[in-house]
Write a protein that holds these residues in place. Structure first.
Motif, mmCIF file in Angstrom:
data_model
loop_
_atom_site.group_PDB
_atom_site.id
_atom_site.type_symbol
_atom_site.label_atom_id
_atom_site.label_comp_id
_atom_site.label_asym_id
_atom_site.label_seq_id
_atom_site.Cartn_x
_atom_site.Cartn_y
_atom_site.Cartn_z
ATOM 1 N N LYS A 1 0.814 -1.213 0.000
ATOM 2 C CA LYS A 1 0.000 0.000 0.000
ATOM 3 C C LYS A 1 0.853 1.272 0.000
ATOM 4 C CE LYS A 1 -3.693 1.979 2.776
ATOM 5 N NZ LYS A 1 -4.843 2.227 1.934
ATOM 6 N N ILE A 2 0.553 2.132 -0.969
ATOM 7 C CA ILE A 2 1.248 3.416 -1.094
ATOM 8 C C ILE A 2 0.288 4.539 -0.715
ATOM 9 C CG2 ILE A 2 2.383 4.971 -2.791
ATOM 10 C CD1 ILE A 2 4.021 2.485 -2.436
ATOM 11 N N GLY A 3 -1.008 4.213 -0.738
ATOM 12 C CA GLY A 3 -2.010 5.263 -0.551
ATOM 13 C C GLY A 3 -2.222 6.034 -1.841
ATOM 14 N N THR A 4 -2.251 5.312 -2.971
ATOM 15 C CA THR A 4 -2.409 5.991 -4.270
ATOM 16 C C THR A 4 -3.829 6.525 -4.427
ATOM 17 O OG1 THR A 4 -3.257 4.137 -5.594
ATOM 18 C CG2 THR A 4 -0.864 4.246 -5.292
ATOM 19 N N THR B 1 1.818 19.622 3.904
ATOM 20 C CA THR B 1 0.804 18.562 3.953
ATOM 21 C C THR B 1 1.248 17.394 3.088
ATOM 22 O OG1 THR B 1 -0.490 19.359 2.054
ATOM 23 C CG2 THR B 1 -1.110 20.206 4.234
ATOM 24 N N ARG B 2 0.618 16.273 3.331
ATOM 25 C CA ARG B 2 0.873 15.078 2.533
ATOM 26 C C ARG B 2 -0.392 14.218 2.549
ATOM 27 N NH1 ARG B 2 5.969 10.870 2.157
ATOM 28 N NH2 ARG B 2 4.960 10.095 0.284
ATOM 29 N N VAL B 3 -0.732 13.599 1.406
ATOM 30 C CA VAL B 3 -1.836 12.616 1.381
ATOM 31 C C VAL B 3 -1.240 11.259 1.045
ATOM 32 C CG1 VAL B 3 -4.285 12.571 0.751
ATOM 33 C CG2 VAL B 3 -2.785 14.252 -0.309
ATOM 34 N N GLY B 4 -1.741 10.228 1.676
ATOM 35 C CA GLY B 4 -1.213 8.889 1.413
ATOM 36 C C GLY B 4 -0.136 8.532 2.422
ATOM 37 N N GLU B 5 0.475 7.351 2.200
ATOM 38 C CA GLU B 5 1.464 6.840 3.154
ATOM 39 C C GLU B 5 2.828 7.485 2.930
ATOM 40 O OE1 GLU B 5 0.164 4.410 5.275
ATOM 41 O OE2 GLU B 5 -1.672 4.852 4.181
ATOM 42 N N GLY B 6 3.767 7.195 3.837
ATOM 43 C CA GLY B 6 5.151 7.606 3.633
ATOM 44 C C GLY B 6 5.676 8.563 4.678
ATOM 45 N N PRO B 7 7.017 8.677 4.751
ATOM 46 C CA PRO B 7 7.653 9.525 5.760
ATOM 47 C C PRO B 7 7.252 10.997 5.640
ATOM 48 C CG PRO B 7 9.286 8.170 4.606
ATOM 49 C CD PRO B 7 7.991 7.974 3.904
ATOM 50 N N PHE B 8 7.148 11.649 6.795
ATOM 51 C CA PHE B 8 6.756 13.069 6.848
ATOM 52 C C PHE B 8 7.312 13.605 8.170
ATOM 53 C CE2 PHE B 8 2.612 15.911 6.765
ATOM 54 C CZ PHE B 8 3.392 17.052 6.922
ATOM 55 N N PRO B 9 8.593 14.031 8.149
ATOM 56 C CA PRO B 9 9.269 14.364 9.410
ATOM 57 C C PRO B 9 8.557 15.411 10.269
ATOM 58 C CG PRO B 9 10.840 14.297 7.586
ATOM 59 C CD PRO B 9 9.489 14.126 6.983
ATOM 60 N N THR B 10 7.958 16.438 9.682
ATOM 61 C CA THR B 10 7.390 17.508 10.518
ATOM 62 C C THR B 10 5.889 17.323 10.779
ATOM 63 O OG1 THR B 10 6.937 18.958 8.635
ATOM 64 C CG2 THR B 10 9.095 19.196 9.703
ATOM 65 N N ARG C 1 -9.693 12.355 0.773
ATOM 66 C CA ARG C 1 -9.002 11.926 1.998
ATOM 67 C C ARG C 1 -8.503 13.128 2.789
ATOM 68 N NH1 ARG C 1 -4.447 8.071 -0.344
ATOM 69 N NH2 ARG C 1 -4.593 9.600 -2.022
ATOM 70 N N LYS C 2 -8.455 12.948 4.110
ATOM 71 C CA LYS C 2 -7.915 13.982 4.974
ATOM 72 C C LYS C 2 -6.408 14.062 4.731
ATOM 73 C CE LYS C 2 -8.475 15.342 9.767
ATOM 74 N NZ LYS C 2 -8.946 14.998 11.087
ATOM 75 N N ARG C 3 -5.897 15.260 4.529
ATOM 76 C CA ARG C 3 -4.447 15.388 4.333
ATOM 77 C C ARG C 3 -3.740 15.439 5.682
ATOM 78 N NH1 ARG C 3 -5.467 20.273 0.128
ATOM 79 N NH2 ARG C 3 -5.940 19.043 -1.726
ATOM 80 N N ARG C 4 -2.574 14.827 5.730
ATOM 81 C CA ARG C 4 -1.743 14.910 6.945
ATOM 82 C C ARG C 4 -1.099 16.304 6.970
ATOM 83 N NH1 ARG C 4 1.967 10.047 5.259
ATOM 84 N NH2 ARG C 4 3.041 10.402 7.246
ATOM 85 N N CYS C 5 -0.977 16.894 8.154
ATOM 86 C CA CYS C 5 -0.483 18.279 8.229
ATOM 87 C C CYS C 5 0.693 18.402 9.181
ATOM 88 C CB CYS C 5 -1.585 19.208 8.726
ATOM 89 S SG CYS C 5 -2.992 19.287 7.624
ATOM 90 N N GLY C 6 1.573 19.343 8.894
ATOM 91 C CA GLY C 6 2.719 19.594 9.773
ATOM 92 C C GLY C 6 3.370 20.935 9.474
ATOM 93 N N TRP C 7 4.461 21.208 10.182
ATOM 94 C CA TRP C 7 5.152 22.497 10.042
ATOM 95 C C TRP C 7 5.948 22.584 8.745
ATOM 96 C CZ3 TRP C 7 2.866 25.570 13.112
ATOM 97 C CH2 TRP C 7 2.527 25.224 14.415
ATOM 98 N N PHE C 8 6.287 23.799 8.398
ATOM 99 C CA PHE C 8 7.123 24.081 7.226
ATOM 100 C C PHE C 8 8.487 23.416 7.414
ATOM 101 C CE2 PHE C 8 10.097 26.548 4.717
ATOM 102 C CZ PHE C 8 9.416 26.699 3.528
#
Ligand code: GDP
Ligand code: IMO
Ligand code: MG
Length: 430
Positions: A125-128, A270-279, A302-309
């Motif tokens: 799964k990649i979250g495509t 922001t990021r959608v789907g799986e995978g590394p997201f340090p912030t 889908r809800k987007r993952r959120c984090g700092w700049f």
């Protein structure tokens, strides 16, 4: 000559659609050069929202719009999007929209395969977006794609379908899926051929003519540089090259035709789907960004993952894309925060580093090093000049410029087309 590439500098959804729409007033031609209808680009004009997935955002302004050879085209989606935009009052004819004859097609078997891998045991799964993008690109490099031009040659189409199915049917058998009858695929294609073929063109030639005539060409990237198949967070990436260099390959123009690369970045990440997201912030701060930024995917909801700049990632993408200037978007989403964090480096296994390593294992072990800045209580939403911005917001933007080593050329303060501050015109910058 002044041709501009707009490229997402993060994980997509940076606001490319809005910026391309704004810039396309200054352009003669707008070209998509990679990806497909996995993209979801939003334009808001006088309160009306337009969502484009496959068509270049320039169609909304009636600019000559080209779907280049680097794009994978789902012909059924093409017909749907055409209808949807026409229903919204947009005039689209072969006079203002052309599609490369050598663009590969996305077929129902690609969508099936994409969905099957995503639904299978989670190790794949990649979250495509499940739109068949990956499998369609696999067939392109595997030299078995059906391409737009093949629709115009029904006599030889069956032989091409059989070649394609010689690969897919054994794969389907192995997955416990029914085999596909060549005739079914033939009919699927013939159903839409007449709708697509009027738009087909030798687009490399059209672009060459436009370039020689001095037209301004705007290249519209999809996804973001961190989803690039070579330079992104592999394997959690898309199946095309999304970096700026792809504008040349995906359209058939030489790299020398490109004068300016504009990277689009949100004032956070922001990021959608799986995978590394340090912030990433799986906490109140992340919720704040998601709620205020309406961070839901255009294509999949889908809800987007959120984090700092993340200044480290941006610096790296500026290098691999050759970005000359940044369009910083969604600054207004930070309005009202007490403090704002910026990632300025990472710690990896006890050592400080200033880049993102390419190993997935290392990427997941990164610990961000943050600087904290004071937030502003005033609003930036809808600002159309620097003078309207609170001093602390200006300070934040200036600090980002220092950290990433690139100037902010445009600043966006709301989804509306006109809520944009111009600092440097990418078409005029030399
Ligand atoms: P794209 O894929 O890069 O074109 O971006 P999307 O359209 O997927 O996501 C960006 C979202 O942010 C859209 O809903 C835009 O209307 C919205 N947007 C763009 N710029 C701004 C901005 O400066 N402020 C706010 N609040 N929203 C923005
Ligand atoms: P725009 O152009 C954000 C992500 C998917 C998934 C990965 C692979 O709107 O910025 P794919 O369907 O391409 O094989 O999925 O890439 N992804 C995007 N994320 N914005 C996009 O496009 C995206 N297109 C693909 O969520 O993680
Ligand atoms: Mg999007």
């Amino acid at each position: 000559m002044a041709n501009v590439v707009v490229v997402g500098a993060q994980w997509g959804d940076e606001g490319k659609g809005k910026i391309v729409d704004w810039l396309s007033e200054r352009a003669d031609v707008v070209v998509r050069y990679q990806g497909g209808h996995n993209a979801g680009h939003t334009l808001v004009i006088d309160g009306t929202s337009y969502k484009l997935s496959l068509f270049p955002s320039g169609v909304v302004r009636g600019k000559l719009s080209i779907i280049g050879n680097g794009v994978v085209v789902d012909p059924h989606h093409f017909v749907e999007e055409l209808k949807k935009l026409r229903d919204q009052g947009i005039k689209i004819t072969p006079d203002n929209l052309r599609i490369a004859e050598n663009a590969p097609l996305i077929l129902s078997l690609h969508r099936d395969l994409d969905a099957a891998r995503e639904d299978a045991t989670s190790s794949l799964k990649i979250g495509t977006t499940k739109r068949g993008i990956g499998p369609a690109y696999e067939d392109k490099v595997g030299r078995r794609s059906i391409r737009v031009m093949d629709l115009a040659e029904p006599d030889t189409l069956m032989a091409k379908i059989e070649r394609l199915l010689a690969h897919h049917n054994p794969l389907r058998r192995g997955m416990g899926k029914p085999e596909i009858d060549p005739k079914t695929l033939y009919d699927e294609l013939m159903e839409v051929a007449a709708d697509i073929l009027p738009f087909m063109d030798r687009t490399w030639k059209l672009l060459d003519e436009q370039r020689r005539a001095g037209s301004r060409i705007l290249f519209e990237g999809a996804q973001g540089a961190l989803l690039d198949n070579d330079f992104g967070t592999y394997p959690y990436v898309t199946s095309s090259n999304t970096i700026a260099g792809q504008a040349a390959t995906g359209s058939g123009m030489g790299p020398g035709a490109i004068n300016y690369v504009l990277g689009i970045a949100k004032a956070y990440t922001t990021r959608v789907g799986e995978g590394p997201f340090p912030t990433e912030q799986k906490n109140e701060a992340g919720e704040y960004l998601g709620t205020h930024g309406h961070e839901y995917g255009v294509v999949t909801g889908r809800k987007r993952r959120c984090g700092w700049f993340d200044a480290v990632l941006l610096r790296q993408m500026i290098a691999v894309c050759g970005i000359n200037g940044i369009a910083l978007t969604k600054l207004d989403v930070l309005d009202g925060l007490d403090e704002i964090k910026l990632c300025v480096g990472y710690e990896l296994d006890g050592k400080k580093i200033d880049y993102m390593p390419s190993s997935m294992g290392a990427q997941t072990r990164l610990k961000p090093i943050y600087e904290t800045m004071e937030g502003w209580k005033e609003t930036t939403a809808g600002a159309r000049s620097w003078a309207e911005l609170p001093a602390k917001a200006v300070k934040y933007v200036r600090h980002i410029e220092e950290l990433i080593g690139a100037p902010v050329a445009l600043l966006s303060t709301s989804p509306e087309r006109l809520d944009t501050i111009l600092v440097t015109d990418p078409f005029e910058d030399r």
